[in-house]
Design a protein around this motif. Sequence first.
Motif, PDB file in Angstrom:
ATOM      1  N   THR A  98       0.846  -1.187   0.000  1.00  0.00           N
ATOM      2  CA  THR A  98       0.000   0.000   0.000  1.00  0.00           C
ATOM      3  C   THR A  98       0.885   1.241   0.000  1.00  0.00           C
ATOM      4  O   THR A  98       2.074   1.165   0.301  1.00  0.00           O
ATOM      5  CB  THR A  98      -0.921   0.033   1.248  1.00  0.00           C
ATOM      6  N   ILE A  99       0.292   2.380  -0.300  1.00  0.00           N
ATOM      7  CA  ILE A  99       1.034   3.634  -0.278  1.00  0.00           C
ATOM      8  C   ILE A  99       1.023   4.151   1.161  1.00  0.00           C
ATOM      9  O   ILE A  99      -0.050   4.393   1.716  1.00  0.00           O
ATOM     10  CB  ILE A  99       0.396   4.667  -1.214  1.00  0.00           C
ATOM     11  N   PRO A 100       2.189   4.306   1.762  1.00  0.00           N
ATOM     12  CA  PRO A 100       2.220   4.780   3.155  1.00  0.00           C
ATOM     13  C   PRO A 100       1.746   6.228   3.285  1.00  0.00           C
ATOM     14  O   PRO A 100       2.215   7.108   2.568  1.00  0.00           O
ATOM     15  CB  PRO A 100       3.692   4.668   3.559  1.00  0.00           C
ATOM     16  N   ASP A 130       2.357  -3.072  -8.145  1.00  0.00           N
ATOM     17  CA  ASP A 130       1.218  -3.883  -7.692  1.00  0.00           C
ATOM     18  C   ASP A 130       0.672  -3.396  -6.358  1.00  0.00           C
ATOM     19  O   ASP A 130       0.248  -4.188  -5.514  1.00  0.00           O
ATOM     20  CB  ASP A 130       1.590  -5.370  -7.607  1.00  0.00           C
ATOM     21  N   LEU A 131       0.690  -2.077  -6.144  1.00  0.00           N
ATOM     22  CA  LEU A 131       0.172  -1.507  -4.910  1.00  0.00           C
ATOM     23  C   LEU A 131      -1.345  -1.652  -4.846  1.00  0.00           C
ATOM     24  O   LEU A 131      -2.029  -1.562  -5.866  1.00  0.00           O
ATOM     25  CB  LEU A 131       0.546  -0.032  -4.809  1.00  0.00           C
ATOM     26  N   LEU A 132      -1.865  -1.870  -3.643  1.00  0.00           N
ATOM     27  CA  LEU A 132      -3.295  -2.051  -3.405  1.00  0.00           C
ATOM     28  C   LEU A 132      -3.824  -0.907  -2.553  1.00  0.00           C
ATOM     29  O   LEU A 132      -3.056  -0.163  -1.948  1.00  0.00           O
ATOM     30  CB  LEU A 132      -3.539  -3.372  -2.672  1.00  0.00           C
ATOM     31  N   GLY A 133      -5.133  -0.801  -2.467  1.00  0.00           N
ATOM     32  CA  GLY A 133      -5.759   0.181  -1.590  1.00  0.00           C
ATOM     33  C   GLY A 133      -5.961   1.514  -2.268  1.00  0.00           C
ATOM     34  O   GLY A 133      -5.966   1.620  -3.495  1.00  0.00           O
ATOM     35  N   THR A 134      -6.130   2.536  -1.452  1.00  0.00           N
ATOM     36  CA  THR A 134      -6.419   3.869  -1.963  1.00  0.00           C
ATOM     37  C   THR A 134      -5.172   4.757  -1.886  1.00  0.00           C
ATOM     38  O   THR A 134      -4.201   4.423  -1.212  1.00  0.00           O
ATOM     39  CB  THR A 134      -7.540   4.533  -1.139  1.00  0.00           C
ATOM     40  N   VAL A 135      -5.234   5.877  -2.582  1.00  0.00           N
ATOM     41  CA  VAL A 135      -4.166   6.872  -2.485  1.00  0.00           C
ATOM     42  C   VAL A 135      -4.458   7.690  -1.223  1.00  0.00           C
ATOM     43  O   VAL A 135      -5.532   8.267  -1.091  1.00  0.00           O
ATOM     44  CB  VAL A 135      -4.143   7.795  -3.721  1.00  0.00           C
ATOM     45  N   PRO A 136      -3.521   7.717  -0.259  1.00  0.00           N
ATOM     46  CA  PRO A 136      -3.780   8.437   0.993  1.00  0.00           C
ATOM     47  C   PRO A 136      -4.059   9.921   0.758  1.00  0.00           C
ATOM     48  O   PRO A 136      -3.343  10.579   0.007  1.00  0.00           O
ATOM     49  CB  PRO A 136      -2.473   8.269   1.782  1.00  0.00           C
ATOM     50  N   LEU A 178      -4.463   0.187  -7.493  1.00  0.00           N
ATOM     51  CA  LEU A 178      -5.112   1.110  -6.568  1.00  0.00           C
ATOM     52  C   LEU A 178      -6.597   1.200  -6.881  1.00  0.00           C
ATOM     53  O   LEU A 178      -7.007   1.105  -8.035  1.00  0.00           O
ATOM     54  CB  LEU A 178      -4.466   2.490  -6.671  1.00  0.00           C
ATOM     55  N   ASN A 179      -7.401   1.376  -5.829  1.00  0.00           N
ATOM     56  CA  ASN A 179      -8.852   1.473  -6.020  1.00  0.00           C
ATOM     57  C   ASN A 179      -9.393   2.663  -5.250  1.00  0.00           C
ATOM     58  O   ASN A 179      -8.647   3.415  -4.646  1.00  0.00           O
ATOM     59  CB  ASN A 179      -9.542   0.170  -5.600  1.00  0.00           C
ATOM     60  N   GLY A 180     -10.688   2.818  -5.283  1.00  0.00           N
ATOM     61  CA  GLY A 180     -11.317   3.935  -4.591  1.00  0.00           C
ATOM     62  C   GLY A 180     -11.326   5.180  -5.451  1.00  0.00           C
ATOM     63  O   GLY A 180     -11.120   5.119  -6.663  1.00  0.00           O
ATOM     64  N   SER A 181     -11.574   6.306  -4.816  1.00  0.00           N
ATOM     65  CA  SER A 181     -11.654   7.565  -5.561  1.00  0.00           C
ATOM     66  C   SER A 181     -10.648   8.563  -5.008  1.00  0.00           C
ATOM     67  O   SER A 181     -10.066   8.357  -3.952  1.00  0.00           O
ATOM     68  CB  SER A 181     -13.076   8.132  -5.478  1.00  0.00           C
ATOM     69  N   LEU A 182     -10.478   9.634  -5.740  1.00  0.00           N
ATOM     70  CA  LEU A 182      -9.572  10.702  -5.324  1.00  0.00           C
ATOM     71  C   LEU A 182     -10.311  11.636  -4.373  1.00  0.00           C
ATOM     72  O   LEU A 182     -11.530  11.791  -4.470  1.00  0.00           O
ATOM     73  CB  LEU A 182      -9.095  11.493  -6.541  1.00  0.00           C
ATOM     74  N   PRO A 183      -9.588  12.283  -3.449  1.00  0.00           N
ATOM     75  CA  PRO A 183     -10.264  13.240  -2.554  1.00  0.00           C
ATOM     76  C   PRO A 183     -10.807  14.426  -3.345  1.00  0.00           C
ATOM     77  O   PRO A 183     -10.221  14.829  -4.347  1.00  0.00           O
ATOM     78  CB  PRO A 183      -9.168  13.662  -1.591  1.00  0.00           C
ATOM     79  N   MET A 184     -11.912  14.956  -2.891  1.00  0.00           N
ATOM     80  CA  MET A 184     -12.533  16.075  -3.603  1.00  0.00           C
ATOM     81  C   MET A 184     -11.734  17.368  -3.447  1.00  0.00           C
ATOM     82  O   MET A 184     -11.848  18.266  -4.256  1.00  0.00           O
ATOM     83  CB  MET A 184     -13.971  16.279  -3.114  1.00  0.00           C
ATOM     84  N   SER A 185     -10.900  17.447  -2.430  1.00  0.00           N
ATOM     85  CA  SER A 185     -10.099  18.642  -2.203  1.00  0.00           C
ATOM     86  C   SER A 185      -8.622  18.323  -2.415  1.00  0.00           C
ATOM     87  O   SER A 185      -8.112  17.334  -1.887  1.00  0.00           O
ATOM     88  CB  SER A 185     -10.324  19.147  -0.780  1.00  0.00           C
ATOM     89  N   MET A 186      -7.951  19.136  -3.212  1.00  0.00           N
ATOM     90  CA  MET A 186      -6.526  18.976  -3.478  1.00  0.00           C
ATOM     91  C   MET A 186      -5.830  20.318  -3.307  1.00  0.00           C
ATOM     92  O   MET A 186      -6.331  21.332  -3.770  1.00  0.00           O
ATOM     93  CB  MET A 186      -6.283  18.467  -4.894  1.00  0.00           C
ATOM     94  N   GLU A 187      -4.669  20.295  -2.653  1.00  0.00           N
ATOM     95  CA  GLU A 187      -3.899  21.523  -2.449  1.00  0.00           C
ATOM     96  C   GLU A 187      -2.547  21.440  -3.157  1.00  0.00           C
ATOM     97  O   GLU A 187      -1.580  22.045  -2.728  1.00  0.00           O
ATOM     98  CB  GLU A 187      -3.716  21.766  -0.951  1.00  0.00           C
ATOM     99  N   LEU A 188      -2.491  20.720  -4.230  1.00  0.00           N
ATOM    100  CA  LEU A 188      -1.241  20.479  -4.966  1.00  0.00           C
ATOM    101  C   LEU A 188      -0.949  21.649  -5.898  1.00  0.00           C
ATOM    102  O   LEU A 188      -0.925  21.504  -7.121  1.00  0.00           O
ATOM    103  CB  LEU A 188      -1.356  19.176  -5.749  1.00  0.00           C
ATOM    104  N   ILE A 189      -0.666  22.803  -5.334  1.00  0.00           N
ATOM    105  CA  ILE A 189      -0.556  24.027  -6.133  1.00  0.00           C
ATOM    106  C   ILE A 189       0.631  24.030  -7.093  1.00  0.00           C
ATOM    107  O   ILE A 189       0.641  24.782  -8.053  1.00  0.00           O
ATOM    108  CB  ILE A 189      -0.511  25.282  -5.236  1.00  0.00           C
ATOM    109  N   SER A 190       1.633  23.172  -6.865  1.00  0.00           N
ATOM    110  CA  SER A 190       2.803  23.116  -7.743  1.00  0.00           C
ATOM    111  C   SER A 190       2.734  21.966  -8.740  1.00  0.00           C
ATOM    112  O   SER A 190       3.619  21.824  -9.584  1.00  0.00           O
ATOM    113  CB  SER A 190       4.081  22.969  -6.901  1.00  0.00           C
TER     114      SER A 190
END
Length: 139
Positions: A15-17, A35-41, A60-72
Amino acid sequence: TYLDISDHKYFTEPTIPSELGKLSSLKKLYMSHNDLLGTVPPELFVLVSLEELNFSWNNLNGSLPMSMELISLREMDLSNNKLTGMLPGSLDSLESLEVLKANVSMHNAISDIRDIHTMCFSLVDSLLGLLRLNPDCLA
């Protein structure tokens, strides 16, 4: 800071730590072909220094968070995973984003994204789900 652990495939826990979210000066993170499993933290989506993020070719499964602060963030590759759900509306605030690659299954909300007035995009390759965002069209 640059971290590339692509093609490793020998993680004790595949999984992604979430602790990666504490690397506040991280600029590039590559973890493809593992072959990582789970969601993106969600902790990773507040790394304001992050410019490139690649989690392609995992499970990886699940969805992305609705809020992102990745300004760069300039490039995000989440292709060839099992992610589902809508592409977050917060993508329109990522003014540096030039390339987004995501699974076709995530594009079930494509009509919603067209409603975001500040985002200009064109679907380049529907099979891979490659979206190229033109930064000149972002408000």
